[in-house]
Design a protein around this motif. Structure first.
Motif, PDB file in Angstrom:
ATOM      1  N   ALA A 140      -3.283  15.626 -40.165  1.00  0.00           N
ATOM      2  CA  ALA A 140      -4.468  15.590 -41.023  1.00  0.00           C
ATOM      3  C   ALA A 140      -5.341  16.822 -40.891  1.00  0.00           C
ATOM      4  CB  ALA A 140      -5.291  14.345 -40.702  1.00  0.00           C
ATOM      5  N   GLY A 141      -5.237  17.536 -39.761  1.00  0.00           N
ATOM      6  CA  GLY A 141      -6.046  18.724 -39.538  1.00  0.00           C
ATOM      7  C   GLY A 141      -5.638  19.401 -38.250  1.00  0.00           C
ATOM      8  N   GLY A 142      -6.099  20.624 -38.072  1.00  0.00           N
ATOM      9  CA  GLY A 142      -5.759  21.322 -36.836  1.00  0.00           C
ATOM     10  C   GLY A 142      -6.199  22.771 -36.858  1.00  0.00           C
ATOM     11  N   LEU A 143      -5.879  23.459 -35.786  1.00  0.00           N
ATOM     12  CA  LEU A 143      -6.245  24.862 -35.622  1.00  0.00           C
ATOM     13  C   LEU A 143      -5.253  25.537 -34.699  1.00  0.00           C
ATOM     14  CD1 LEU A 143      -7.984  25.431 -32.588  1.00  0.00           C
ATOM     15  CD2 LEU A 143      -9.068  23.440 -33.632  1.00  0.00           C
ATOM     16  N   TYR A 144      -5.253  26.869 -34.700  1.00  0.00           N
ATOM     17  CA  TYR A 144      -4.391  27.608 -33.772  1.00  0.00           C
ATOM     18  C   TYR A 144      -5.076  28.894 -33.351  1.00  0.00           C
ATOM     19  CZ  TYR A 144      -3.048  31.110 -37.252  1.00  0.00           C
ATOM     20  OH  TYR A 144      -3.066  32.143 -38.153  1.00  0.00           O
ATOM     21  N   GLY A 145      -4.583  29.473 -32.261  1.00  0.00           N
ATOM     22  CA  GLY A 145      -5.128  30.727 -31.765  1.00  0.00           C
ATOM     23  C   GLY A 145      -4.452  31.134 -30.481  1.00  0.00           C
ATOM     24  N   LEU A 146      -4.972  32.194 -29.855  1.00  0.00           N
ATOM     25  CA  LEU A 146      -4.399  32.740 -28.627  1.00  0.00           C
ATOM     26  C   LEU A 146      -5.376  32.582 -27.477  1.00  0.00           C
ATOM     27  CD1 LEU A 146      -2.620  34.217 -30.802  1.00  0.00           C
ATOM     28  CD2 LEU A 146      -2.551  36.146 -29.218  1.00  0.00           C
ATOM     29  N   ARG A 147      -4.818  32.309 -26.314  1.00  0.00           N
ATOM     30  CA  ARG A 147      -5.648  32.298 -25.113  1.00  0.00           C
ATOM     31  C   ARG A 147      -5.376  33.571 -24.321  1.00  0.00           C
ATOM     32  NH1 ARG A 147      -6.340  27.715 -20.292  1.00  0.00           N
ATOM     33  NH2 ARG A 147      -7.603  29.055 -18.944  1.00  0.00           N
ATOM     34  N   ILE A 148      -6.448  34.320 -24.073  1.00  0.00           N
ATOM     35  CA  ILE A 148      -6.384  35.537 -23.271  1.00  0.00           C
ATOM     36  C   ILE A 148      -7.287  35.315 -22.068  1.00  0.00           C
ATOM     37  CG2 ILE A 148      -6.720  38.031 -23.220  1.00  0.00           C
ATOM     38  CD1 ILE A 148      -4.562  37.178 -25.162  1.00  0.00           C
ATOM     39  N   GLY A 149      -6.712  34.898 -20.951  1.00  0.00           N
ATOM     40  CA  GLY A 149      -7.497  34.621 -19.754  1.00  0.00           C
ATOM     41  C   GLY A 149      -8.485  33.500 -19.988  1.00  0.00           C
ATOM     42  N   LYS A 150      -9.772  33.794 -19.861  1.00  0.00           N
ATOM     43  CA  LYS A 150     -10.815  32.789 -20.022  1.00  0.00           C
ATOM     44  C   LYS A 150     -11.436  32.809 -21.411  1.00  0.00           C
ATOM     45  CE  LYS A 150     -11.963  32.748 -15.089  1.00  0.00           C
ATOM     46  NZ  LYS A 150     -13.025  32.924 -14.063  1.00  0.00           N
ATOM     47  N   VAL A 151     -10.736  33.465 -22.334  1.00  0.00           N
ATOM     48  CA  VAL A 151     -11.201  33.525 -23.722  1.00  0.00           C
ATOM     49  C   VAL A 151     -10.127  32.943 -24.637  1.00  0.00           C
ATOM     50  CG1 VAL A 151     -11.853  35.049 -25.630  1.00  0.00           C
ATOM     51  CG2 VAL A 151     -12.675  35.524 -23.311  1.00  0.00           C
ATOM     52  N   PHE A 152     -10.535  32.065 -25.550  1.00  0.00           N
ATOM     53  CA  PHE A 152      -9.618  31.575 -26.574  1.00  0.00           C
ATOM     54  C   PHE A 152      -9.996  32.227 -27.892  1.00  0.00           C
ATOM     55  CE2 PHE A 152      -8.482  28.677 -30.054  1.00  0.00           C
ATOM     56  CZ  PHE A 152      -7.108  28.619 -29.852  1.00  0.00           C
ATOM     57  N   PHE A 175     -11.351  20.345 -24.074  1.00  0.00           N
ATOM     58  CA  PHE A 175     -10.180  20.617 -23.229  1.00  0.00           C
ATOM     59  C   PHE A 175     -10.283  22.016 -22.615  1.00  0.00           C
ATOM     60  CE2 PHE A 175      -6.005  22.652 -22.885  1.00  0.00           C
ATOM     61  CZ  PHE A 175      -5.385  21.808 -21.964  1.00  0.00           C
ATOM     62  N   LEU A 176     -10.634  23.006 -23.440  1.00  0.00           N
ATOM     63  CA  LEU A 176     -10.738  24.379 -22.933  1.00  0.00           C
ATOM     64  C   LEU A 176     -11.818  24.491 -21.868  1.00  0.00           C
ATOM     65  CD1 LEU A 176     -10.420  26.508 -26.202  1.00  0.00           C
ATOM     66  CD2 LEU A 176      -8.680  26.138 -24.444  1.00  0.00           C
ATOM     67  N   GLN A 177     -12.909  23.785 -22.054  1.00  0.00           N
ATOM     68  CA  GLN A 177     -13.986  23.826 -21.063  1.00  0.00           C
ATOM     69  C   GLN A 177     -13.489  23.304 -19.715  1.00  0.00           C
ATOM     70  OE1 GLN A 177     -17.532  21.688 -22.188  1.00  0.00           O
ATOM     71  NE2 GLN A 177     -18.825  22.962 -20.887  1.00  0.00           N
ATOM     72  N   LYS A 178     -12.707  22.240 -19.728  1.00  0.00           N
ATOM     73  CA  LYS A 178     -12.131  21.713 -18.484  1.00  0.00           C
ATOM     74  C   LYS A 178     -11.155  22.694 -17.853  1.00  0.00           C
ATOM     75  CE  LYS A 178     -12.528  16.832 -19.803  1.00  0.00           C
ATOM     76  NZ  LYS A 178     -11.789  15.587 -20.155  1.00  0.00           N
ATOM     77  N   GLU A 179     -10.520  23.509 -18.713  1.00  0.00           N
ATOM     78  CA  GLU A 179      -9.557  24.505 -18.242  1.00  0.00           C
ATOM     79  C   GLU A 179     -10.217  25.777 -17.734  1.00  0.00           C
ATOM     80  OE1 GLU A 179      -5.721  24.602 -18.607  1.00  0.00           O
ATOM     81  OE2 GLU A 179      -6.405  22.585 -18.082  1.00  0.00           O
ATOM     82  N   GLY A 180     -11.535  25.857 -17.847  1.00  0.00           N
ATOM     83  CA  GLY A 180     -12.243  27.035 -17.355  1.00  0.00           C
ATOM     84  C   GLY A 180     -12.436  28.134 -18.370  1.00  0.00           C
ATOM     85  N   VAL A 181     -12.113  27.873 -19.634  1.00  0.00           N
ATOM     86  CA  VAL A 181     -12.339  28.875 -20.675  1.00  0.00           C
ATOM     87  C   VAL A 181     -13.837  29.020 -20.904  1.00  0.00           C
ATOM     88  CG1 VAL A 181     -12.064  29.354 -23.143  1.00  0.00           C
ATOM     89  CG2 VAL A 181     -10.118  28.576 -21.791  1.00  0.00           C
ATOM     90  N   GLN A 182     -14.306  30.254 -20.920  1.00  0.00           N
ATOM     91  CA  GLN A 182     -15.741  30.511 -20.988  1.00  0.00           C
ATOM     92  C   GLN A 182     -16.241  30.893 -22.379  1.00  0.00           C
ATOM     93  OE1 GLN A 182     -16.487  33.480 -17.990  1.00  0.00           O
ATOM     94  NE2 GLN A 182     -15.985  32.114 -16.298  1.00  0.00           N
ATOM     95  N   LEU A 183     -15.319  31.263 -23.259  1.00  0.00           N
ATOM     96  CA  LEU A 183     -15.745  31.758 -24.568  1.00  0.00           C
ATOM     97  C   LEU A 183     -14.661  31.500 -25.606  1.00  0.00           C
ATOM     98  CD1 LEU A 183     -18.089  33.382 -25.923  1.00  0.00           C
ATOM     99  CD2 LEU A 183     -16.696  35.421 -25.563  1.00  0.00           C
TER     100      LEU A 183
END
Length: 213
Positions: A140-152, A175-183
């Protein structure tokens, strides 16, 4: 300053040489090696027709996960059973659905077949991710992108059903926040993402976050 035309080397000029609108370089290819080199320097491809255009805008539109805004109207959607959230269950499908979205002021989509192949390769290499919202076993919906270290680095999102993309995005940010992504890099301004907490920051501040990986 004259724009740089890229050759076979994956090297880019300094982002400080970008035009006022953020355009930095022209040409090159979408090989995984070049794409990774670009994202690690705060550069991304965005174009409708050849040649490839490479951008590094200043300021940069971003979302800090801790600043995510969830409206009252979304809380029942997030807590209900209407949608199911998943990660990486349908990466190529998400890209193809994003390609079909009609956007104001654009004749077509920058998500061409070459881009789908290249980002799927990055997905297989563990750099590109998708987040999905399912309704009755239908995407029904979604998104995509790349994770570079602490940045998605978010690339695109789509929604076939009201609130589906918001459901996927909010769960993905949590989910990213739990993974330590900062931005989360949103690249360029949209009213939709601003309503979710995204804001402009100087490109220099964005690059500092990239370097902290």
């Amino acid at each position: 300053m004259a724009l740089v035309f890229l050759d076979r080397s994956p090297q880019f000029p300094p982002v400080s040489q970008a035009e006022p609108d953020g355009l930095l370089a022209i040409g090159g290819d979408l090989s995984p090696q070049r794409l990774l080199a670009a994202y690690r320097q705060g550069i991304f491809p965005w174009y409708e027709d050849e040649p490839i255009l490479w951008w590094s805008p200043d300021p940069r539109f971003v979302l800090f996960p801790a600043e995510l805004k969830i409206s009252r109207s979304m809380r029942p959607v997030l807590n209900g059973n209407r949608f199911r959230f998943s990660i990486n269950e349908a990466f190529s499908q998400v890209m193809k659905h994003c390609r079909q979205v009609k956007r104001t002021g654009q004749r077509g989509s920058w998500i061409n077949e070459e881009m789908i192949r290249s980002y799927t390769q990055l997905h297989e290499m563990g750099y590109a991710f998708s987040a999905e919202a399912w309704e009755a076993d239908q995407l029904a919906g979604g998104l995509y992108g790349l994770r570079i270290g602490k940045v998605f680095c978010g690339e695109s999102m789509f929604s076939h059903t009201s609130n589906a993309s918001k459901f996927a995005f909010i769960n993905w940010v949590k989910f990213l926040q739990k993974e330590g992504v900062q931005l989360i890099d949103c690249q360029v301004y949209t009213e939709h993402l601003e309503s979710l907490g995204a804001r402009m920051i100087p490109r220099s501040a964005f690059l500092q976050n990239l370097e902290a990986r």
